[in-house]
Design a protein around this motif. Structure first.
Motif, PDB file in Angstrom:
ATOM      1  N   PHE A  48     123.368  11.318 -35.525  1.00 58.13           N
ATOM      2  CA  PHE A  48     122.501  10.718 -34.445  1.00 58.13           C
ATOM      3  C   PHE A  48     121.344  11.038 -34.637  1.00 58.13           C
ATOM      4  CE2 PHE A  48     120.515   8.461 -30.779  1.00 58.13           C
ATOM      5  CZ  PHE A  48     121.473   7.375 -30.736  1.00 58.13           C
ATOM      6  N   SER A  49     121.023  12.300 -34.539  1.00 55.06           N
ATOM      7  CA  SER A  49     119.761  12.922 -34.735  1.00 55.06           C
ATOM      8  C   SER A  49     119.018  12.743 -36.017  1.00 55.06           C
ATOM      9  CB  SER A  49     119.628  14.450 -34.344  1.00 55.06           C
ATOM     10  OG  SER A  49     118.368  15.002 -34.552  1.00 55.06           O
ATOM     11  N   ARG A  50     119.683  12.759 -37.116  1.00 53.55           N
ATOM     12  CA  ARG A  50     119.124  12.762 -38.500  1.00 53.55           C
ATOM     13  C   ARG A  50     118.865  11.058 -38.628  1.00 53.55           C
ATOM     14  NH1 ARG A  50     122.310  16.463 -42.945  1.00 53.55           N
ATOM     15  NH2 ARG A  50     122.721  18.050 -41.489  1.00 53.55           N
ATOM     16  N   ALA A  51     119.876  10.194 -37.875  1.00 57.89           N
ATOM     17  CA  ALA A  51     119.088   8.843 -37.900  1.00 57.89           C
ATOM     18  C   ALA A  51     118.030   8.304 -37.313  1.00 57.89           C
ATOM     19  CB  ALA A  51     120.534   8.020 -37.611  1.00 57.89           C
ATOM     20  N   ALA A  78     114.409  22.229 -42.384  1.00 58.47           N
ATOM     21  CA  ALA A  78     115.358  21.433 -41.369  1.00 58.47           C
ATOM     22  C   ALA A  78     115.874  22.797 -40.704  1.00 58.47           C
ATOM     23  CB  ALA A  78     116.534  20.966 -42.051  1.00 58.47           C
ATOM     24  N   PRO A  79     116.367  22.788 -39.533  1.00 52.02           N
ATOM     25  CA  PRO A  79     116.866  23.803 -38.499  1.00 52.02           C
ATOM     26  C   PRO A  79     118.270  23.884 -39.047  1.00 52.02           C
ATOM     27  CG  PRO A  79     116.813  21.734 -37.057  1.00 52.02           C
ATOM     28  CD  PRO A  79     116.035  21.527 -38.614  1.00 52.02           C
ATOM     29  N   PRO A  80     119.056  24.971 -38.890  1.00 50.87           N
ATOM     30  CA  PRO A  80     120.377  25.161 -38.953  1.00 50.87           C
ATOM     31  C   PRO A  80     121.302  24.049 -38.368  1.00 50.87           C
ATOM     32  CG  PRO A  80     119.532  27.455 -38.177  1.00 50.87           C
ATOM     33  CD  PRO A  80     118.342  26.196 -37.976  1.00 50.87           C
ATOM     34  N   ARG A  81     122.149  23.620 -39.004  1.00 45.27           N
ATOM     35  CA  ARG A  81     123.058  22.433 -38.826  1.00 45.27           C
ATOM     36  C   ARG A  81     124.139  22.939 -38.130  1.00 45.27           C
ATOM     37  NH1 ARG A  81     119.312  18.371 -38.581  1.00 45.27           N
ATOM     38  NH2 ARG A  81     118.475  17.959 -40.612  1.00 45.27           N
ATOM     39  N   PRO A  88     121.696   9.125 -49.024  1.00 42.45           N
ATOM     40  CA  PRO A  88     121.783  10.437 -49.618  1.00 42.45           C
ATOM     41  C   PRO A  88     121.783  11.451 -48.350  1.00 42.45           C
ATOM     42  CG  PRO A  88     119.930   8.958 -50.263  1.00 42.45           C
ATOM     43  CD  PRO A  88     120.622   8.144 -49.344  1.00 42.45           C
ATOM     44  N   GLU A  89     121.861  11.176 -47.310  1.00 44.42           N
ATOM     45  CA  GLU A  89     122.293  11.965 -46.258  1.00 44.42           C
ATOM     46  C   GLU A  89     123.905  12.111 -46.346  1.00 44.42           C
ATOM     47  OE1 GLU A  89     120.517  13.406 -43.728  1.00 44.42           O
ATOM     48  OE2 GLU A  89     118.585  12.694 -44.589  1.00 44.42           O
ATOM     49  N   VAL A  90     124.515  11.483 -46.954  1.00 49.47           N
ATOM     50  CA  VAL A  90     126.012  11.350 -46.946  1.00 49.47           C
ATOM     51  C   VAL A  90     126.776  12.139 -48.297  1.00 49.47           C
ATOM     52  CG1 VAL A  90     128.364  10.107 -46.556  1.00 49.47           C
ATOM     53  CG2 VAL A  90     126.181   9.688 -45.182  1.00 49.47           C
ATOM     54  N   GLY A 136     128.401  20.670 -48.621  1.00 41.14           N
ATOM     55  CA  GLY A 136     127.833  21.978 -48.416  1.00 41.14           C
ATOM     56  C   GLY A 136     127.557  22.411 -47.017  1.00 41.14           C
ATOM     57  N   ASP A 137     127.018  23.590 -46.658  1.00 36.93           N
ATOM     58  CA  ASP A 137     126.425  24.134 -45.566  1.00 36.93           C
ATOM     59  C   ASP A 137     125.411  23.139 -45.143  1.00 36.93           C
ATOM     60  OD1 ASP A 137     126.332  25.663 -43.303  1.00 36.93           O
ATOM     61  OD2 ASP A 137     124.620  26.880 -44.245  1.00 36.93           O
ATOM     62  N   GLY A 138     125.710  22.514 -43.863  1.00 37.05           N
ATOM     63  CA  GLY A 138     124.642  21.623 -43.094  1.00 37.05           C
ATOM     64  C   GLY A 138     124.858  20.436 -43.401  1.00 37.05           C
ATOM     65  N   ASP A 139     125.937  19.852 -44.529  1.00 28.92           N
ATOM     66  CA  ASP A 139     126.237  18.660 -44.636  1.00 28.92           C
ATOM     67  C   ASP A 139     126.911  17.667 -43.701  1.00 28.92           C
ATOM     68  OD1 ASP A 139     124.455  18.708 -47.129  1.00 28.92           O
ATOM     69  OD2 ASP A 139     126.525  18.981 -48.364  1.00 28.92           O
ATOM     70  N   LEU A 140     126.591  16.466 -43.447  1.00 30.11           N
ATOM     71  CA  LEU A 140     127.377  15.770 -42.388  1.00 30.11           C
ATOM     72  C   LEU A 140     128.733  15.575 -42.823  1.00 30.11           C
ATOM     73  CD1 LEU A 140     124.862  12.847 -41.457  1.00 30.11           C
ATOM     74  CD2 LEU A 140     125.322  15.021 -40.288  1.00 30.11           C
ATOM     75  N   LEU A 141     129.809  15.608 -42.002  1.00 32.98           N
ATOM     76  CA  LEU A 141     131.147  15.360 -42.130  1.00 32.98           C
ATOM     77  C   LEU A 141     131.418  14.033 -41.255  1.00 32.98           C
ATOM     78  CD1 LEU A 141     132.834  18.859 -41.483  1.00 32.98           C
ATOM     79  CD2 LEU A 141     132.241  17.938 -43.659  1.00 32.98           C
TER      80      LEU A 141
END
Length: 226
Positions: free
Chosen positions: A119-122, A215-218, A59-61, A29-34
């Protein structure tokens, strides 16, 4: 790549990267990690201060149930292989970041936006440990310099002072330094481990930091490249 050497890391093949990329794109979805973001996140976790178990970073993926058990097992196996390959690649100087690609007036160019976002999310997963050490030891911040420069340039991080955009040459130089930066950061935490009392405090307070709020816009990149 020398695949006949038994000591060479078992990295994902291009076909496997394609497969994982397709799954992530189809279920994001919008903002999810690729894929580039997942690689950046797993890279940071590999060289970070403490081990983070899969049940915490998955859960981040993954954001929805698998359609069937076989699909789920396959995706989890690919993610596990991607995760395991990072440390092995760093040990034999074979690490390459998976980067995004954006279209410009002069043609496609590589983008570190997604990788830096991951990297930032980690770091956010162990925010308390990272923030305390960064505040106490400027050498860690210096080691992270190329990553920080890319993240600020891409708008992933905000800079306190006015920041001039990187030139194309500076951007490429920062990209080229990423493998060495990761090795140096891993060595830093090995040589300056987190005291057990800090780890215990982290366990008592969740992820070691206050609720950061919305969370800020990804920022998302386009096609992935390896």
């Amino acid at each position: 790549m020398n695949t006949t050497n038994p000591d060479w890391p078992s990295s994902l093949t291009d076909e496997e990267l394609d497969e994982l990329d397709r799954y992530l794109r189809a279920h994001s979805g919008d903002g999810d990690l690729l894929l580039d973001g997942v690689h950046g996140m797993l890279s940071a976790l590999t060289v970070g201060p403490v081990k983070v178990l899969p049940e915490e970073w998955l859960p981040e993926v993954l954001h929805e149930p698998f359609a069937d058990e076989d699909e789920g097992n396959r995706v989890l196996a690919l993610l596990a292989k991607l995760n395991d390959s990072i440390g092995a690649e760093l040990e034999v100087d074979a690490y390459e970041p998976i980067l995004g690609e954006i279209d410009t007036e002069t043609g496609p160019v590589l983008s570190a936006a997604g990788w830096c976002e991951g990297f930032s999310r980690a770091i956010d997963l162990r925010a308390g440990l990272w923030e305390k050490r960064l505040a106490d030891d400027s050498s860690l911040m210096e080691l992270l310099g190329p990553i920080m420069a890319l993240a600020v340039d891409e708008g992933i991080l905000s800079a306190e002072a006015e920041f001039e955009k990187l030139s194309d040459e500076e951007y490429d130089e920062c990209l080229a330094q990423l493998p060495a930066v990761l090795v140096a950061v891993a060595q830093y935490w090995e040589q300056h481990p987190v005291p057990q009392e800090e780890i215990d405090a982290l366990a008592r307070t969740g992820h070691g930091g206050d609720d950061p709020g919305p969370a800020p816009p990804r920022h998302r990149s386009g096609h992935w490249l390896h």
